[in-house]
Write an enzyme that holds these catalytic residues in place. Structure first.
Site, PDB file in Angstrom:
ATOM      1  N   SER A  91       0.667  -1.145   0.145  1.00 31.28           N
ATOM      2  CA  SER A  91      -0.013   0.005   0.137  1.00 31.28           C
ATOM      3  C   SER A  91       0.826   1.266   0.209  1.00 31.28           C
ATOM      4  O   SER A  91       1.951   1.193  -0.385  1.00 31.28           O
ATOM      5  CB  SER A  91      -0.640  -0.028   1.179  1.00 31.28           C
ATOM      6  OG  SER A  91      -1.627   1.207   1.206  1.00 31.28           O
ATOM      7  N   LYS A 125      -2.688  10.021  -8.714  1.00 25.78           N
ATOM      8  CA  LYS A 125      -2.946   8.686  -7.652  1.00 25.78           C
ATOM      9  C   LYS A 125      -4.598   8.619  -8.128  1.00 25.78           C
ATOM     10  O   LYS A 125      -5.161   9.624  -7.957  1.00 25.78           O
ATOM     11  CB  LYS A 125      -3.082   9.176  -6.263  1.00 25.78           C
ATOM     12  CG  LYS A 125      -3.356   8.039  -5.349  1.00 25.78           C
ATOM     13  CD  LYS A 125      -2.863   8.232  -4.007  1.00 25.78           C
ATOM     14  CE  LYS A 125      -2.984   6.964  -3.221  1.00 25.78           C
ATOM     15  NZ  LYS A 125      -4.478   6.693  -2.922  1.00 25.78           N
ATOM     16  N   CYS A 421     -47.525  20.413   3.170  1.00 21.82           N
ATOM     17  CA  CYS A 421     -48.853  20.280   3.574  1.00 21.82           C
ATOM     18  C   CYS A 421     -49.363  21.229   4.573  1.00 21.82           C
ATOM     19  O   CYS A 421     -50.559  21.234   4.901  1.00 21.82           O
ATOM     20  CB  CYS A 421     -49.276  18.917   3.865  1.00 21.82           C
ATOM     21  SG  CYS A 421     -48.859  18.257   5.303  1.00 21.82           S
TER      22      CYS A 421
HETATM   23  S1  IVH Z   1       1.846   2.404  -6.332  1.00 20.90           S
HETATM   24  C1  IVH Z   1       4.230  -0.136  -4.103  1.00 20.90           C
HETATM   25  N1  IVH Z   1       0.720   4.221  -8.217  1.00 20.90           N
HETATM   26  O1  IVH Z   1      -3.499   3.941  -3.983  1.00 20.90           O
HETATM   27  C2  IVH Z   1       3.178   0.398  -4.905  1.00 20.90           C
HETATM   28  N2  IVH Z   1      -0.773   3.361  -6.397  1.00 20.90           N
HETATM   29  O2  IVH Z   1      -3.018   4.361  -1.289  1.00 20.90           O
HETATM   30  C3  IVH Z   1       1.930   0.598  -4.616  1.00 20.90           C
HETATM   31  N3  IVH Z   1      -2.834   3.926  -6.470  1.00 20.90           N
HETATM   32  O3  IVH Z   1      -3.185   0.387  -3.247  1.00 20.90           O
HETATM   33  C4  IVH Z   1       0.867   1.368  -5.297  1.00 20.90           C
HETATM   34  N4  IVH Z   1      -2.671   5.287  -8.152  1.00 20.90           N
HETATM   35  O4  IVH Z   1      -4.611   1.102  -5.200  1.00 20.90           O
HETATM   36  C5  IVH Z   1       0.406   3.360  -7.088  1.00 20.90           C
HETATM   37  N5  IVH Z   1      -0.071   5.750  -9.633  1.00 20.90           N
HETATM   38  C6  IVH Z   1      -0.293   4.701  -8.533  1.00 20.90           C
HETATM   39  C7  IVH Z   1      -1.487   4.709  -7.972  1.00 20.90           C
HETATM   40  C8  IVH Z   1      -1.645   3.928  -6.979  1.00 20.90           C
HETATM   41  C9  IVH Z   1      -3.548   5.001  -7.234  1.00 20.90           C
HETATM   42  C10 IVH Z   1      -3.480   3.312  -5.303  1.00 20.90           C
HETATM   43  C11 IVH Z   1      -3.554   1.942  -5.212  1.00 20.90           C
HETATM   44  C12 IVH Z   1      -2.660   1.751  -3.871  1.00 20.90           C
HETATM   45  C13 IVH Z   1      -3.110   2.931  -3.237  1.00 20.90           C
HETATM   46  C14 IVH Z   1      -2.533   3.283  -2.003  1.00 20.90           C
END
Ligand code: IVH
Length: 680
Positions: A91, A125, A421
């Site tokens: 995560s 993200k 009403c």
């Molecule tokens: S990298 C070690 N890249 O955000 C790599 N995650 O809050 C871990 N997420 O579980 C993930 N956009 O579901 C990565 N460009 C991005 C992302 C991303 C969305 C999500 C993903 C992760 C969560 C963590």
């Protein structure tokens, strides 16, 4: 012999043509779903697909699993199996300020030899859910959700329906792909698909998804891949694990792009943390206009060898962090409070605001929840208020700018009368809600009308809560009978109702006149008369006039109908406004009789015991039950050894587990309909 050769020749040609069509279709899927730049029209695409299907139909044993025709195949799985990730799915830790980003950068520096040059890759993200895709020799073999990071759920059948995910990797001529590839990325629902889905759900009287992320998660975790296929999910790849990963993360992203994945076009390599902060500021402007929701930006150390040295703490890598944007806020003036009576008689306050721009849209109303909320925040009319978007969708009043008070602000008067009403309202016990006490309040009529048109009742398509509200607000409809006098000119006045929707709605209203009496009796919303009782009444009396003539003692003797129900029915039928309603419905041409369907002993469900569980994709529960009963099946509420079939839909739970345990046959809605002989 010669003839045989001829066939062999034709077969060769057909298979080669099928192969060519597959390549062409894959190319067009890529252009459309990944590049967002189609080269042909939808109709041309469909023609290619039909041509391929035709050939494949002649050689079913030669259809590869990764053919574009095979995105949706098979049945509802019944349950997701667990899979262990090849490498843990991590995560991300969060940062909310520049200071926290700089602290992260310090930690990275501390973890690496002195004076190491550290580049970061900046990415949006995406607000969806993480997924791992396993490709063996370039073919998608498994897809799994993150789960707890170690064990996820196998969602391969559903992921195969996402068209921006290649079933076979695009590999340039002469190049090879690693034997095993683990592609990580985000399954998400584009904003437009999300809005459309919620509109449809509201129309059908189903609960709406709070945000695109929930919608994406709910759609991916469907037991029936056919449902997922209709949800328009998409995928962005953002990480390549293990074998296949390049020396730099940015090179992995480029490679993923080459293999045919959608990679966000907004990623950027920056030389240091200041560059990262600059990206974050720029991207905040840009992200409002994107076709999908983002809730932040992700920073990743670019050099994979550095990532390896840094490692992870618990579930978060030390080489990456997510910057979360604060929910956007705006300040405006609260001009008034509008109290609306909801369908259950509850009065809800809405702030009427001086229109203001927030997260790319103009806001003029915001929720105030209830009286306690107004009092706790000391909200007054004329106040400067700060609003934000809760979950990016519904604006909410966060707080009052007390310093901006002039003394002119007015204390909010809590209504003592119903705005709809005029009856007395009251607050009961510990409830925060104020309710209208009038049992005949038109607001309640609204609820009754929504029930009348709903799927298990009169099943008037396109006549969901928002349309009913619009019709009532415009004064076009007060009760059920008014629906049947609507004219096209009336409907055209409504917002968002074009020619076509008006025609469709009128046609649906007209078609509902043919419903059998049981549907109508259920639709009328008589207390204690659910779908089953309505059916028993319709079966027993066959005609509404006979029901009107029935005495309570007589009614109470009918199977499954006791004194309370009998009393309720007789009272309802004896009330003048209801008599008038039935007369007007009769005059409008509604069917007031019931013809029992013939039971065929040849139907596979005849004499069998069925259990329904979960939400079926198209049929309402009562509707499905009636269909089964019509062919002589028994419908039970629980699974036992005596159960012959379990019909499972979305989010089926313990009943499904029980069925598996007992080895009861599990089928989906499509199979159910097929077995009933109703080909959709
Ligand atoms: S990298 C070690 N890249 O955000 C790599 N995650 O809050 C871990 N997420 O579980 C993930 N956009 O579901 C990565 N460009 C991005 C992302 C991303 C969305 C999500 C993903 C992760 C969560 C963590």
């Amino acid at each position: 012999m010669e003839e045989f050769d001829l066939f062999a020749d034709e077969r060769q040609q057909d298979l080669a043509e099928a192969d060519r069509l597959r390549k062409e279709l894959r190319h067009h899927e890529y252009c459309y779903y990944v590049l967002d730049a189609p080269e042909i029209t939808d109709a041309e695409y469909d023609r290619l697909m039909v041509a391929l299907r035709e050939i494949e139909a002649h050689y079913p044993e030669e259809v590869p699993k990764d053919s574009p025709t095979q995105r949706v195949g098979g049945r509802a799985s019944g349950q997701f199996t667990e899979v262990k990730h090849l490498e843990a799915m991590l995560s991300l830790g969060n940062a909310f300020s520049d200071a926290e980003l700089r602290a992260f950068d310090e930690r990275v520096k501390q973890g690496l030899p002195a004076d190491t040059k550290i580049e970061y890759v900046m990415e949006p993200k995406i607000d969806g859910l993480a997924c791992s895709l396993i490709y063996e020799n370039g073919k998608l073999v498994r897809a799994a959700t993150r789960g707890d990071g170690v064990i996820g759920e196998n969602v391969t059948a559903n992921v195969r329906t996402i068209r921006s995910i290649p079933l076979v990797l695009k590999v340039p001529e002469g190049e090879t792909v690693p034997e095993l590839l683990d592609v990580r990325g985000e399954v998400y629902m584009p904003r437009q698909a999300f809005m459309r889905l919620n509109e449809q759900r509201a129309e059908r009287g189903e609960s709406e998804f709070a945000n695109p992320r929930n919608a994406a998660a709910g759609s991916l975790r469907q037991l029936d891949p056919n449902v997922t296929a209709q949800r328009n999910l998409a995928f962005f790849a953002y990480y390549l694990v293990g074998e296949g990963a390049q020396a730099k993360h940015s090179d992995s992203l480029a490679l993923l792009k080459k293999y045919g994945f959608a990679v966000s076009e907004n990623y950027q390599v920056v030389p240091d943390i200041e560059g990262a902060i600059a990206f974050i500021n720029q991207f905040n402007e840009l992200r409002q206009g994107l076709a999908y929701d983002t809730d932040g930006a992700v920073l990743k150390v670019n050099a994979i060898y550095q990532q390896r040295i840094l490692g992870a703490t618990g579930k978060d890598p030390r080489w990456a962090i997510a910057f979360k944007y604060p929910p956007e806020q705006a300040t405006t003036t609260l001009e008034d409070i509008d109290w609306r009576v909801g369908r259950t008689g509850v009065l809800t306050p809405t702030a009427v605001l001086t229109p203001v721009k927030l997260s790319g849209s103009v806001i003029s109303r915001a929720t105030l929840h209830n009286e306690d909320f107004i009092k706790a925040k000391d909200i007054r009319i004329g106040d400067k208020v700060v609003i934000n978007k809760a979950g990016e969708i519904i604006p909410e009043v966060l707080r009052v700018e007390l310093n901006a008070r002039t003394g002119e602000e007015k204390i909010v008067e809590i209504p003592t009368k119903c705005p709809e009403c005029g009856w007395i309202v009251e607050r009961q016990g510990a409830e925060a809600a104020i309710r209208c006490t009038n049992p005949h309040c038109p607001a309640l009529g609204r609820e009754g009308l929504i029930h009348f048109a709903s799927r298990d009742a009169m099943n008037i398509e396109g006549c969901g809560p928002s349309v009913i509200n619009a019709l009532m607000d415009a004064g076009l409809v007060r009760d059920a009978a008014d629906l049947f006098t609507l004219q096209k000119e009336d409907l055209l006045q409504l917002d968002r109702m074009g020619e076509k929707s008006c025609d469709n709605l009128l046609a649906a209203i007209n078609a509902s006149k043919e419903n059998e009496l049981d549907k109508l009796l259920f639709a009328l919303g008589i207390r204690h008369v659910g779908a089953k009782v309505a059916r028993t009444l319709a079966l027993t009396y066959g005609d509404i006039n006979k029901l009107f003539a029935a005495r309570p003692e007589e009614l109470a003797k009918v199977r499954d109908i006791g004194g309370i129900i009998a009393e309720s029915v007789v009272t309802w039928l004896g009330t003048p406004t209801n008599i008038d309603l039935i007369d007007r419905l009769k005059a409008a041409g509604l069917k007031m009789t019931f013809t029992a369907p013939e039971t065929s002993t040849t139907n596979p469900f005849f004499g069998k015991t069925l259990v329904f569980t979960g939400t079926l994709p198209t049929l309402g529960r009562a509707e499905a039950k009636t269909m089964a009963q019509d062919v002589g099946a028994k419908v039970s509420g629980s699974v036992s050894k005596k159960t012959n079939y379990v019909i499972a839909g979305e989010e089926a739970g313990s009943k499904l587990d029980k069925a598996r345990e007992l080895g009861v046959e599990i089928i989906d809605e499509t199979t159910f309909l097929e077995m009933l002989g109703k080909n959709q």
